[in-house]
Structures are given as structure tokens and as C-alpha cells.
Design a protein around this motif. Sequence first.
Motif: not given
Length: 187
Positions: A155-173
Motif C-alpha cells: 500500500x502507499x505505492x501509487x504511480x507517483x510514489x513508485x516513480x519517485x522511488x525508482x528515481x531514488x533507487x537508480x532504476x531511472x537516471x
Amino acid sequence: MTQGCTWYGEDPIYIKYHDHEWGVPEYDGRALWEKLVLDGFQAGLSWITILKKRDAFRTAFAGFDPVKVAAFGDDDVERLLQDAGIVRHRGKINAAIKGAQAYLQIEQEIGFSKYCWDFVGGAPIQNNFTSLDQVPTSTPLSTAFSKDLKKRGFNFCGPTIVYAWMEACGMVNDHMVGCPQHKAVQD
């Protein structure tokens, strides 16, 4: 004109986070889960708030040991709701516990790190943004990732949260092309 990243401002905590953590590919499954939990707690708040409370979160959530957090019960929830060092939100606390349980299931099945990195083909997506207004808040990929996480119990993992997390974790540069960290992450 190409500019570097500017979103972190002048706060020393934010600068250190940007220069040493944000966007650096993270492959440790437990660390990925911790960051996902923290991104969930950030919903509706500023990231600097979470960064300043991160050590308290780590203490409150047993060092983000998913086995321990997955076993948290009602007494733990009440304890956490009284902890002024963290964000005291029952829904987010329960989401962290449920997320620990989901993490353990994925870890047992395929490994949480593999599960996450498979969404981006095993390597960071290299964006070449030159200004912050080019950076999306979510993408079709973060939407699909979010849906799969929710299906698995997060939970608490909507598309915006997930994108921010992907940025933070380097999945997207998403470091700006003019930022020294862009090339460092790319390499």
C-alpha cells in the motif's frame, strides 16, 4: 542552456543525499524495501521531512528488518503511533507492516531485488533531461509497477510514489544532463 539538478536546494542534508544516494542504483533487496516504505511515508509531505527522520524510522522499525517488521502486532502499531520521531499515521504504519510481509513473500519466490530490477530490464533507464519540467511525476512503467506491488500486498505505492522511488533507487537516471551525478550514475 543545460542545467544541473536544482531540486535539492541548499540544505546540507539534501545536498549530501543528492550527491551520494539519490539515483545511485540500489541492488540490495532490503534497502530497496526500506526506501519504498520511506517513500510511502513521504506521501503528502516533503522528502526532507523523511530524510531528517530517517534514523528515527530505522530505530522504530527495527532497522527495517523485514522479518521483525512483518511480525509487528497491535502493540507495535500503538507504540509507533506514540513515536514523535517518525510520521505517526496509522495507515502508513500498517502499510509498512503489510509491505514487510509482501516483501518476504517476493523475496522467497524470486528475490525482491530481482523482482524490482526486472521491471527496468535489469539496468537503469537512462533519461537525458535538461530541465526539471521535463521530468515526469509518473510513467506507464511506474503505473504498471505500482499495480503489481498493490496486487502483491503493498500500500502507499501509487504511480507517483513508485516513480519517485525508482528515481531514488537508480532504476531511472533522472539527474539532469548538466549534473555531474548524471554521468556517474550512467557509468
